[in-house]
Design an enzyme around this catalytic site. Structure first.
Site, PDB file in Angstrom:
ATOM      1  N   VAL A   1      37.463  -9.783  89.701  1.00  0.00           N
ATOM      2  CA  VAL A   1      38.513 -10.216  88.784  1.00  0.00           C
ATOM      3  C   VAL A   1      38.932  -9.018  87.931  1.00  0.00           C
ATOM      4  O   VAL A   1      38.085  -8.257  87.457  1.00  0.00           O
ATOM      5  CB  VAL A   1      38.036 -11.375  87.883  1.00  0.00           C
TER       6      VAL A   1
ATOM      7  N   ASP B   1      30.632 -26.305  90.295  1.00  0.00           N
ATOM      8  CA  ASP B   1      29.907 -25.118  89.835  1.00  0.00           C
ATOM      9  C   ASP B   1      30.104 -24.930  88.333  1.00  0.00           C
ATOM     10  O   ASP B   1      30.269 -23.813  87.848  1.00  0.00           O
ATOM     11  CB  ASP B   1      30.368 -23.870  90.597  1.00  0.00           C
TER      12      ASP B   1
END
EC number: 2.7.11.1
Length: 200
Positions: A16, A143
């Site tokens: 990212v 998650d």
């Protein structure tokens, strides 16, 4: 139109970056091709897009996505998201990363301030509101953990990292709603640990 500025982090399926897109600050996730598990990489990329059409104050918004990438990048695709900063609930709880709240805490005096009751309630409400919205849209995160809850400069929690998420379709066989992907074992819902059906 897309200019990568600096890395923010990396995980099992990609990296990212902080970037600009048409002049606006954004976060860009590049999902890498996994030589070990290409199917899982592909599933993770498409799972991230489960929330592409959603807008909610407590969910990280997807701005754009593309499967076009230079061969040299070894990337399955790129997902452009709103930039919410790089502070997570994990940083705040454990005093890691850029967040280290100095002071004397009530337990052990290790120099880290505990979350105030007001912060705890606000963060909890934000997370529950985001989850309720996702579930109302038939999306399960699969998650959810402190590292996947981002805290903006305004103190608003936003749920992110949907690489393990699933869109539950009404009318499909229940057997199709069994989790096929990873997620963090220590944060899995009890029904997943038992091998039961995924529910919202």
């Amino acid at each position: 139109q897309l200019c990568l500025l600096q890395p923010l982090g990396s995980g099992g399926f990609g990296s990212v970056y902080k970037a600009t897109y048409h002049g606006a600050t954004v976060a860009v996730k590049q999902v890498k091709k996994s030589s070990k598990n290409r199917l899982a990489s592909r599933q993770s990329f498409w799972a991230e897009l489960n929330v592409a059409w959603l807008q909610h104050d407590n969910v990280v918004r997807v701005v754009a996505a593309s499967t076009c990438a230079p061969a040299s990048q070894n990337s399955l695709g790129t997902i452009i998201m709103e930039y919410v900063g790089n502070i997570t609930l994990h940083h705040v709880i454990y005093g890691t990363g850029d967040v280290w709240r100095q002071g004397e805490d009530d337990e052990g005096g290790c120099g880290r301030l505990a979350l105030s009751m007001e912060e705890t309630v606000c963060y909890s409400c934000d997370i529950m509101t985001g989850l309720a919205f996702l579930h109302s849209q038939g999306i399960v995160h699969l998650d959810l953990k402190p590292a996947n809850v981002f805290i903006t400069e305004q103190g608003v929690c936003k749920i992110g990292d949907f690489g393990c998420s699933q869109k539950l379709e009404e009318g499909l066989s229940q057997s199709l709603h069994v989790c096929q992907q990873g997620g963090t074992y220590t944060h899995r819902a009890p029904e997943l640990l038992k091998g039961e059906r995924v529910t919202a």
